[in-house]
Design an enzyme around this catalytic site. Structure first.
Site, PDB file in Angstrom:
ATOM      1  N   ASN A 167      -2.665  -0.587   6.679  1.00  0.00           N
ATOM      2  CA  ASN A 167      -2.003  -1.780   7.210  1.00  0.00           C
ATOM      3  C   ASN A 167      -0.989  -2.428   6.259  1.00  0.00           C
ATOM      4  O   ASN A 167      -0.772  -3.641   6.282  1.00  0.00           O
ATOM      5  CB  ASN A 167      -3.045  -2.796   7.680  1.00  0.00           C
ATOM      6  CG  ASN A 167      -4.000  -3.202   6.578  1.00  0.00           C
ATOM      7  OD1 ASN A 167      -3.800  -2.838   5.420  1.00  0.00           O
ATOM      8  ND2 ASN A 167      -5.022  -3.960   6.925  1.00  0.00           N
ATOM      9  N   THR A 178      -6.161  -8.206   9.710  1.00  0.00           N
ATOM     10  CA  THR A 178      -6.481  -6.870   9.191  1.00  0.00           C
ATOM     11  C   THR A 178      -6.208  -5.772  10.222  1.00  0.00           C
ATOM     12  O   THR A 178      -5.612  -4.739   9.922  1.00  0.00           O
ATOM     13  CB  THR A 178      -7.978  -6.825   8.793  1.00  0.00           C
ATOM     14  OG1 THR A 178      -8.253  -7.960   7.960  1.00  0.00           O
ATOM     15  CG2 THR A 178      -8.321  -5.541   8.059  1.00  0.00           C
ATOM     16  N   TYR A 194     -11.497  -3.189  -4.686  1.00  0.00           N
ATOM     17  CA  TYR A 194     -12.162  -3.273  -3.380  1.00  0.00           C
ATOM     18  C   TYR A 194     -13.698  -3.297  -3.485  1.00  0.00           C
ATOM     19  O   TYR A 194     -14.384  -2.958  -2.523  1.00  0.00           O
ATOM     20  CB  TYR A 194     -11.707  -2.112  -2.497  1.00  0.00           C
ATOM     21  CG  TYR A 194     -10.354  -2.353  -1.853  1.00  0.00           C
ATOM     22  CD1 TYR A 194     -10.128  -3.483  -1.044  1.00  0.00           C
ATOM     23  CD2 TYR A 194      -9.301  -1.460  -2.017  1.00  0.00           C
ATOM     24  CE1 TYR A 194      -8.890  -3.705  -0.453  1.00  0.00           C
ATOM     25  CE2 TYR A 194      -8.057  -1.675  -1.414  1.00  0.00           C
ATOM     26  CZ  TYR A 194      -7.864  -2.798  -0.637  1.00  0.00           C
ATOM     27  OH  TYR A 194      -6.643  -3.020  -0.032  1.00  0.00           O
ATOM     28  N   HIS A 212      -1.792  -5.702   1.002  1.00  0.00           N
ATOM     29  CA  HIS A 212      -2.973  -6.468   0.613  1.00  0.00           C
ATOM     30  C   HIS A 212      -2.501  -7.837   0.168  1.00  0.00           C
ATOM     31  O   HIS A 212      -1.507  -7.951  -0.543  1.00  0.00           O
ATOM     32  CB  HIS A 212      -3.717  -5.793  -0.544  1.00  0.00           C
ATOM     33  CG  HIS A 212      -4.717  -6.718  -1.170  1.00  0.00           C
ATOM     34  ND1 HIS A 212      -5.976  -6.910  -0.653  1.00  0.00           N
ATOM     35  CD2 HIS A 212      -4.604  -7.584  -2.226  1.00  0.00           C
ATOM     36  CE1 HIS A 212      -6.613  -7.813  -1.378  1.00  0.00           C
ATOM     37  NE2 HIS A 212      -5.799  -8.245  -2.336  1.00  0.00           N
ATOM     38  N   PHE A 252     -15.529   2.120   6.020  1.00  0.00           N
ATOM     39  CA  PHE A 252     -14.116   2.377   5.725  1.00  0.00           C
ATOM     40  C   PHE A 252     -13.826   2.453   4.222  1.00  0.00           C
ATOM     41  O   PHE A 252     -12.709   2.738   3.817  1.00  0.00           O
ATOM     42  CB  PHE A 252     -13.221   1.317   6.382  1.00  0.00           C
ATOM     43  CG  PHE A 252     -13.446  -0.100   5.918  1.00  0.00           C
ATOM     44  CD1 PHE A 252     -12.893  -0.566   4.737  1.00  0.00           C
ATOM     45  CD2 PHE A 252     -14.202  -0.977   6.678  1.00  0.00           C
ATOM     46  CE1 PHE A 252     -13.092  -1.865   4.314  1.00  0.00           C
ATOM     47  CE2 PHE A 252     -14.411  -2.284   6.263  1.00  0.00           C
ATOM     48  CZ  PHE A 252     -13.855  -2.726   5.079  1.00  0.00           C
ATOM     49  N   ARG A 283      -1.079 -14.678   3.657  1.00  0.00           N
ATOM     50  CA  ARG A 283      -2.042 -14.080   4.601  1.00  0.00           C
ATOM     51  C   ARG A 283      -1.469 -14.162   6.030  1.00  0.00           C
ATOM     52  O   ARG A 283      -1.601 -13.215   6.808  1.00  0.00           O
ATOM     53  CB  ARG A 283      -3.394 -14.807   4.545  1.00  0.00           C
ATOM     54  CG  ARG A 283      -4.184 -14.585   3.274  1.00  0.00           C
ATOM     55  CD  ARG A 283      -4.858 -13.238   3.166  1.00  0.00           C
ATOM     56  NE  ARG A 283      -5.929 -13.014   4.121  1.00  0.00           N
ATOM     57  CZ  ARG A 283      -6.719 -11.948   4.124  1.00  0.00           C
ATOM     58  NH1 ARG A 283      -6.561 -10.984   3.210  1.00  0.00           N
ATOM     59  NH2 ARG A 283      -7.658 -11.787   5.017  1.00  0.00           N
ATOM     60  N   GLU A 328      -7.648 -10.949  -8.938  1.00  0.00           N
ATOM     61  CA  GLU A 328      -6.742  -9.819  -8.718  1.00  0.00           C
ATOM     62  C   GLU A 328      -5.527  -9.886  -9.656  1.00  0.00           C
ATOM     63  O   GLU A 328      -5.074  -8.864 -10.168  1.00  0.00           O
ATOM     64  CB  GLU A 328      -6.334  -9.777  -7.242  1.00  0.00           C
ATOM     65  CG  GLU A 328      -7.527  -9.384  -6.365  1.00  0.00           C
ATOM     66  CD  GLU A 328      -7.368  -9.710  -4.880  1.00  0.00           C
ATOM     67  OE1 GLU A 328      -6.286 -10.177  -4.471  1.00  0.00           O
ATOM     68  OE2 GLU A 328      -8.342  -9.491  -4.127  1.00  0.00           O
ATOM     69  N   ARG A 383       2.011  -6.651   9.273  1.00  0.00           N
ATOM     70  CA  ARG A 383       1.117  -5.672   9.892  1.00  0.00           C
ATOM     71  C   ARG A 383       1.427  -5.499  11.371  1.00  0.00           C
ATOM     72  O   ARG A 383       1.330  -4.392  11.919  1.00  0.00           O
ATOM     73  CB  ARG A 383      -0.330  -6.114   9.684  1.00  0.00           C
ATOM     74  CG  ARG A 383      -0.787  -5.963   8.231  1.00  0.00           C
ATOM     75  CD  ARG A 383      -2.076  -6.700   7.948  1.00  0.00           C
ATOM     76  NE  ARG A 383      -2.646  -6.356   6.639  1.00  0.00           N
ATOM     77  CZ  ARG A 383      -3.722  -6.930   6.127  1.00  0.00           C
ATOM     78  NH1 ARG A 383      -4.345  -7.890   6.796  1.00  0.00           N
ATOM     79  NH2 ARG A 383      -4.175  -6.559   4.949  1.00  0.00           N
ATOM     80  N   LYS A 415       0.834  -1.206   0.000  1.00  0.00           N
ATOM     81  CA  LYS A 415       0.000   0.000   0.000  1.00  0.00           C
ATOM     82  C   LYS A 415       0.878   1.269   0.000  1.00  0.00           C
ATOM     83  O   LYS A 415       2.085   1.203   0.288  1.00  0.00           O
ATOM     84  CB  LYS A 415      -0.943  -0.062   1.203  1.00  0.00           C
ATOM     85  CG  LYS A 415      -1.868  -1.293   1.143  1.00  0.00           C
ATOM     86  CD  LYS A 415      -2.890  -1.331   2.254  1.00  0.00           C
ATOM     87  CE  LYS A 415      -3.756  -2.584   2.102  1.00  0.00           C
ATOM     88  NZ  LYS A 415      -4.883  -2.605   3.066  1.00  0.00           N
TER      89      LYS A 415
HETATM   90  N1  LIG Z   1     -12.423  -1.407  10.406  1.00  0.00           N
HETATM   91  C1  LIG Z   1     -11.614  -0.887   9.486  1.00  0.00           C
HETATM   92  N2  LIG Z   1     -11.160   0.373   9.641  1.00  0.00           N
HETATM   93  C2  LIG Z   1     -10.332   0.929   8.714  1.00  0.00           C
HETATM   94  N3  LIG Z   1      -9.911   0.283   7.621  1.00  0.00           N
HETATM   95  C3  LIG Z   1     -10.332  -0.988   7.438  1.00  0.00           C
HETATM   96  C4  LIG Z   1     -11.203  -1.631   8.361  1.00  0.00           C
HETATM   97  N4  LIG Z   1     -11.453  -2.886   7.909  1.00  0.00           N
HETATM   98  C5  LIG Z   1     -10.756  -2.999   6.767  1.00  0.00           C
HETATM   99  N5  LIG Z   1     -10.070  -1.866   6.474  1.00  0.00           N
HETATM  100  C6  LIG Z   1      -9.197  -1.602   5.325  1.00  0.00           C
HETATM  101  O1  LIG Z   1      -9.746  -2.224   4.182  1.00  0.00           O
HETATM  102  C7  LIG Z   1      -8.872  -3.248   3.704  1.00  0.00           C
HETATM  103  C8  LIG Z   1      -9.697  -4.398   3.154  1.00  0.00           C
HETATM  104  O2  LIG Z   1     -10.405  -4.980   4.218  1.00  0.00           O
HETATM  105  P1  LIG Z   1     -10.481  -6.563   4.369  1.00  0.00           P
HETATM  106  O3  LIG Z   1     -10.613  -7.186   3.027  1.00  0.00           O
HETATM  107  O4  LIG Z   1     -11.546  -6.841   5.365  1.00  0.00           O
HETATM  108  O5  LIG Z   1      -9.086  -6.908   5.046  1.00  0.00           O
HETATM  109  P2  LIG Z   1      -7.795  -7.673   4.458  1.00  0.00           P
HETATM  110  O6  LIG Z   1      -6.944  -6.636   3.760  1.00  0.00           O
HETATM  111  O7  LIG Z   1      -7.125  -8.220   5.684  1.00  0.00           O
HETATM  112  O8  LIG Z   1      -8.296  -8.742   3.516  1.00  0.00           O
HETATM  113  C9  LIG Z   1      -8.000  -3.573   4.919  1.00  0.00           C
HETATM  114  O9  LIG Z   1      -6.769  -4.181   4.563  1.00  0.00           O
HETATM  115  C10 LIG Z   1      -7.817  -2.206   5.541  1.00  0.00           C
HETATM  116  O10 LIG Z   1      -6.881  -1.432   4.803  1.00  0.00           O
HETATM  117 MG   LIG Z   2      -9.629  -8.622   1.932  1.00  0.00          MG
END
Ligand SMILES: Nc1ncnc2c1ncn2[C@@H]1O[C@H](COP(=O)(O)OP(=O)(O)O)[C@@H](O)[C@H]1O
Ligand SMILES: [Mg+2]
Length: 149
Positions: free
Chosen positions: A114, A93, A51, A117, A59, A87, A128, A104, A11
């Site tokens: 974080n 996350t 996304y 991705h 978010f 992962r 993707e 992370r 990111k």
């Molecule tokens: N509660 C939250 N507050 C802020 N940002 C969030 C939150 N949940 C998810 N995100 C952001 O959105 C991205 C995509 O979410 P998700 O797909 O649930 O997580 P991951 O990246 O672990 O697969 C996260 O990596 C993070 O950057």
């Molecule tokens: Mg995800």
């Protein structure tokens, strides 16, 4: 266990904080073959596509704003069990739940930012990889260390 391909995106905060080398180093040391790699500033359109599953969540908008704010590094990684292994290396996350030793957990301060991705399933890895890379940008290679792992 099968050799798999997964998609990862570092990111915008990664280049800004000069952590790209650190993270690529971790991935290489853990046996991932980097078989495609590029740096790009994401368009809003591409970020929305990536996304799409989160559209409507609180978010979502700030996440898109962040993801398009500065360049990202995208890659395809190949390894046995690549999807789950990456992962695990990324960590959960929520940066405050991510254990030390995970990307992370070691570098994350704010959950939205974080750092990395990582595809969460075979289906999303496929989707993707196709969204961000063309077939001629993928350059697999033989892993000379395979028998020493
Ligand atoms: N509660 C939250 N507050 C802020 N940002 C969030 C939150 N949940 C998810 N995100 C952001 O959105 C991205 C995509 O979410 P998700 O797909 O649930 O997580 P991951 O990246 O672990 O697969 C996260 O990596 C993070 O950057
Ligand atoms: Mg995800």
């Amino acid at each position: 266990m099968a050799v798999e391909r997964t998609f990862a995106m570092l990111k915008p905060g990664v280049l800004q904080r000069r952590l790209a080398g650190e993270i690529l180093n971790r991935l290489e040391r853990k046996g991932f073959n980097i078989i495609a790699l590029k740096q790009k500033k994401l368009s809003m359109k591409l970020a929305e596509k990536h996304y799409a599953e989160h559209k409507g969540k609180d978010f979502y908008e700030p996440l898109l704003k962040y993801m398009t704010s500065s360049p990202v590094i995208m890659m395809i990684l190949e390894r046995e069990n690549a999807i789950a292994a990456l992962r695990n290396m990324a960590g959960p996350t929520n940066v405050d739940e991510a254990a030390p030793g995970t990307i992370r957990g070691d570098f994350g301060v704010i959950t939205r930012r974080n750092l990395i991705h990582a595809s969460d399933s075979t289906e999303s890895a496929e989707r993707e990889m196709n969204l961000f890379f063309t077939e001629d940008e993928i350059a697999p290679f033989e892993d000379g260390n395979e028998k020493w792992y």
